[in-house]
Design a protein around this motif. Structure first.
Motif, PDB file in Angstrom:
ATOM      1  N   HIS A   1      35.329  28.595  51.337  1.00 28.07           N
ATOM      2  CA  HIS A   1      34.832  29.911  51.734  1.00 28.07           C
ATOM      3  C   HIS A   1      33.805  30.508  50.778  1.00 28.07           C
ATOM      4  CE1 HIS A   1      37.985  29.818  54.717  1.00 28.07           C
ATOM      5  NE2 HIS A   1      38.886  29.647  53.766  1.00 28.07           N
ATOM      6  N   GLY A   2      33.640  29.932  49.596  1.00 24.82           N
ATOM      7  CA  GLY A   2      32.708  30.473  48.616  1.00 24.82           C
ATOM      8  C   GLY A   2      31.398  29.714  48.615  1.00 24.82           C
ATOM      9  N   LEU A   3      30.588  30.001  47.639  1.00 24.60           N
ATOM     10  CA  LEU A   3      29.326  29.296  47.453  1.00 24.60           C
ATOM     11  C   LEU A   3      29.419  28.462  46.186  1.00 24.60           C
ATOM     12  CD1 LEU A   3      26.802  32.168  48.287  1.00 24.60           C
ATOM     13  CD2 LEU A   3      27.401  30.208  49.719  1.00 24.60           C
ATOM     14  N   PRO A   4      28.956  27.203  46.233  1.00 28.01           N
ATOM     15  CA  PRO A   4      29.071  26.338  45.066  1.00 28.01           C
ATOM     16  C   PRO A   4      28.159  26.808  43.929  1.00 28.01           C
ATOM     17  CG  PRO A   4      27.872  25.246  46.849  1.00 28.01           C
ATOM     18  CD  PRO A   4      28.313  26.583  47.369  1.00 28.01           C
ATOM     19  N   PRO A   5      28.443  26.328  42.742  1.00 25.67           N
ATOM     20  CA  PRO A   5      29.562  25.458  42.400  1.00 25.67           C
ATOM     21  C   PRO A   5      30.847  26.260  42.169  1.00 25.67           C
ATOM     22  CG  PRO A   5      28.202  25.804  40.463  1.00 25.67           C
ATOM     23  CD  PRO A   5      27.522  26.527  41.606  1.00 25.67           C
ATOM     24  N   THR A   6      31.970  25.574  42.290  1.00 25.85           N
ATOM     25  CA  THR A   6      33.282  26.140  41.993  1.00 25.85           C
ATOM     26  C   THR A   6      33.672  25.686  40.590  1.00 25.85           C
ATOM     27  OG1 THR A   6      33.981  26.172  44.300  1.00 25.85           O
ATOM     28  CG2 THR A   6      35.718  26.123  42.644  1.00 25.85           C
ATOM     29  N   THR A   7      34.141  26.609  39.793  1.00 23.28           N
ATOM     30  CA  THR A   7      34.599  26.283  38.442  1.00 23.28           C
ATOM     31  C   THR A   7      36.044  26.746  38.305  1.00 23.28           C
ATOM     32  OG1 THR A   7      32.377  26.590  37.550  1.00 23.28           O
ATOM     33  CG2 THR A   7      34.192  26.618  35.970  1.00 23.28           C
TER      34      THR A   7
ATOM     35  N   TYR B   1      37.511  39.761  39.861  1.00 24.02           N
ATOM     36  CA  TYR B   1      36.395  40.574  39.395  1.00 24.02           C
ATOM     37  C   TYR B   1      35.108  39.792  39.640  1.00 24.02           C
ATOM     38  CZ  TYR B   1      36.214  37.634  35.195  1.00 24.02           C
ATOM     39  OH  TYR B   1      36.114  36.578  34.336  1.00 24.02           O
ATOM     40  N   ALA B   2      33.998  40.477  39.584  1.00 22.19           N
ATOM     41  CA  ALA B   2      32.703  39.826  39.776  1.00 22.19           C
ATOM     42  C   ALA B   2      31.820  40.096  38.567  1.00 22.19           C
ATOM     43  CB  ALA B   2      32.026  40.352  41.038  1.00 22.19           C
ATOM     44  N   THR B   3      30.998  39.107  38.272  1.00 23.48           N
ATOM     45  CA  THR B   3      29.958  39.284  37.266  1.00 23.48           C
ATOM     46  C   THR B   3      28.636  39.354  38.032  1.00 23.48           C
ATOM     47  OG1 THR B   3      29.598  36.908  36.963  1.00 23.48           O
ATOM     48  CG2 THR B   3      31.286  37.955  35.582  1.00 23.48           C
ATOM     49  N   GLU B   4      27.542  39.258  37.336  1.00 25.48           N
ATOM     50  CA  GLU B   4      26.242  39.319  37.996  1.00 25.48           C
ATOM     51  C   GLU B   4      26.050  38.213  39.028  1.00 25.48           C
ATOM     52  OE1 GLU B   4      22.251  39.285  35.967  1.00 25.48           O
ATOM     53  OE2 GLU B   4      23.189  41.021  35.004  1.00 25.48           O
ATOM     54  N   ASP B   5      26.631  37.037  38.766  1.00 29.58           N
ATOM     55  CA  ASP B   5      26.389  35.910  39.670  1.00 29.58           C
ATOM     56  C   ASP B   5      27.629  35.143  40.111  1.00 29.58           C
ATOM     57  OD1 ASP B   5      26.845  34.859  37.167  1.00 29.58           O
ATOM     58  OD2 ASP B   5      25.157  33.476  37.190  1.00 29.58           O
ATOM     59  N   THR B   6      28.818  35.566  39.689  1.00 26.08           N
ATOM     60  CA  THR B   6      30.032  34.847  40.096  1.00 26.08           C
ATOM     61  C   THR B   6      31.158  35.801  40.478  1.00 26.08           C
ATOM     62  OG1 THR B   6      30.787  34.709  37.802  1.00 26.08           O
ATOM     63  CG2 THR B   6      29.632  32.776  38.674  1.00 26.08           C
ATOM     64  N   LYS B   7      32.018  35.302  41.351  1.00 25.26           N
ATOM     65  CA  LYS B   7      33.249  36.001  41.727  1.00 25.26           C
ATOM     66  C   LYS B   7      34.399  35.200  41.124  1.00 25.26           C
ATOM     67  CE  LYS B   7      34.565  35.414  45.874  1.00 25.26           C
ATOM     68  NZ  LYS B   7      34.174  35.391  47.261  1.00 25.26           N
ATOM     69  N   HIS B   8      35.288  35.877  40.417  1.00 20.96           N
ATOM     70  CA  HIS B   8      36.424  35.238  39.748  1.00 20.96           C
ATOM     71  C   HIS B   8      37.719  35.686  40.402  1.00 20.96           C
ATOM     72  CE1 HIS B   8      34.275  34.118  35.904  1.00 20.96           C
ATOM     73  NE2 HIS B   8      33.414  34.936  36.478  1.00 20.96           N
TER      74      HIS B   8
ATOM     75  N   LEU C   1      29.107  36.510  46.313  1.00 25.61           N
ATOM     76  CA  LEU C   1      29.355  37.892  45.926  1.00 25.61           C
ATOM     77  C   LEU C   1      29.413  38.827  47.129  1.00 25.61           C
ATOM     78  CD1 LEU C   1      27.038  38.031  42.795  1.00 25.61           C
ATOM     79  CD2 LEU C   1      29.524  37.759  42.861  1.00 25.61           C
ATOM     80  N   THR C   2      29.333  38.275  48.337  1.00 24.42           N
ATOM     81  CA  THR C   2      29.313  39.115  49.540  1.00 24.42           C
ATOM     82  C   THR C   2      30.701  39.377  50.105  1.00 24.42           C
ATOM     83  OG1 THR C   2      29.045  37.247  51.060  1.00 24.42           O
ATOM     84  CG2 THR C   2      27.026  38.243  50.155  1.00 24.42           C
TER      85      THR C   2
ATOM     86  N   ALA D   1      46.258  26.455  41.409  1.00 27.57           N
ATOM     87  CA  ALA D   1      44.900  25.966  41.135  1.00 27.57           C
ATOM     88  C   ALA D   1      44.335  25.251  42.348  1.00 27.57           C
ATOM     89  CB  ALA D   1      44.905  25.030  39.931  1.00 27.57           C
ATOM     90  N   THR D   2      45.143  24.402  42.965  1.00 24.34           N
ATOM     91  CA  THR D   2      44.698  23.661  44.147  1.00 24.34           C
ATOM     92  C   THR D   2      44.365  24.614  45.287  1.00 24.34           C
ATOM     93  OG1 THR D   2      46.051  21.771  43.494  1.00 24.34           O
ATOM     94  CG2 THR D   2      45.336  21.850  45.786  1.00 24.34           C
ATOM     95  N   GLU D   3      45.220  25.606  45.526  1.00 22.62           N
ATOM     96  CA  GLU D   3      44.996  26.556  46.616  1.00 22.62           C
ATOM     97  C   GLU D   3      43.755  27.410  46.378  1.00 22.62           C
ATOM     98  OE1 GLU D   3      46.529  26.956  49.553  1.00 22.62           O
ATOM     99  OE2 GLU D   3      47.807  25.235  49.126  1.00 22.62           O
ATOM    100  N   LEU D   4      43.616  27.952  45.176  1.00 22.97           N
ATOM    101  CA  LEU D   4      42.470  28.819  44.895  1.00 22.97           C
ATOM    102  C   LEU D   4      41.161  28.025  44.877  1.00 22.97           C
ATOM    103  CD1 LEU D   4      43.878  31.262  42.178  1.00 22.97           C
ATOM    104  CD2 LEU D   4      43.676  31.606  44.658  1.00 22.97           C
ATOM    105  N   ALA D   5      41.199  26.815  44.330  1.00 23.72           N
ATOM    106  CA  ALA D   5      39.995  25.976  44.324  1.00 23.72           C
ATOM    107  C   ALA D   5      39.615  25.572  45.738  1.00 23.72           C
ATOM    108  CB  ALA D   5      40.206  24.758  43.440  1.00 23.72           C
ATOM    109  N   THR D   6      40.599  25.263  46.571  1.00 22.28           N
ATOM    110  CA  THR D   6      40.326  24.928  47.964  1.00 22.28           C
ATOM    111  C   THR D   6      39.676  26.108  48.672  1.00 22.28           C
ATOM    112  OG1 THR D   6      42.146  23.346  48.061  1.00 22.28           O
ATOM    113  CG2 THR D   6      41.365  24.229  50.159  1.00 22.28           C
TER     114      THR D   6
END
Length: 149
Positions: free
Chosen positions: A70-76, A127-134, A95-96, A60-65
């Motif tokens: 490297h991502g765009l906020p917010p992070t969930t 996977y990606a949704t319309e507005d988030t990358k998971h 999503l890029t 969790a710490t590694e993926l959230a970091t």
């Protein structure tokens, strides 16, 4: 081998807890809250986790970091529960980019968190949704306390 498979986690998984992060300073609270989700009590200073809870907290710490850097906020960050697994699901809004393991990235470009996730979990995907990358990772429930939350 450097790409992760693209699929969501099992749709029947239910959410146990959710955290919204905007800075690296919030990672300590994430770790403490995950500890409480697995053990049923607050994190005591210098207390160490064993087995699955320790692996989930580390991943969790590694993926959230990675998401914060490297991502765009917010992070969930979400902790999900399925019949025999816990699933950690981390999202951002970039999503890029496509998540890649470090063996395909230039040195210093990151990606080590995904390698740790692959080493410590049963399965890792994205996977990606319309507005988030998971990005998600699954862990066996057998060794972790399930407090029913």
């Amino acid at each position: 081998m450097g790409l992760l498979h693209t699929s969501p986690p099992p749709s029947r998984a239910t959410e146990v807890r959710r955290w919204a992060l905007s800075t690296g300073a919030e990672l300590r609270g994430l770790r403490a809250s995950l500890h409480e989700a697995f053990t049923g009590h607050a994190l005591v200073e210098k207390e160490e986790l064993d087995g699955i809870p320790e692996r989930v907290v580390l991943v969790a710490t590694e993926l959230a970091t990675n998401a914060l850097l490297h991502g765009l906020p917010p992070t969930t960050v979400r902790l999900l529960r399925d019949e025999d697994v816990f699933i950690l699901d981390v999202t951002d809004h970039d999503l890029t980019t496509v998540p890649e393991l470090a063996d395909t990235c230039p040195l210093g470009a990151g990606g080590r968190g995904l390698q740790l996730a692959r080493a410590f979990s049963l399965e890792v995907g994205w996977y990606a949704t319309e507005d988030t990358k998971h990005i998600w990772a699954s862990f066996p429930r057998g060794e972790a306390q399930d407090d029913g939350r």
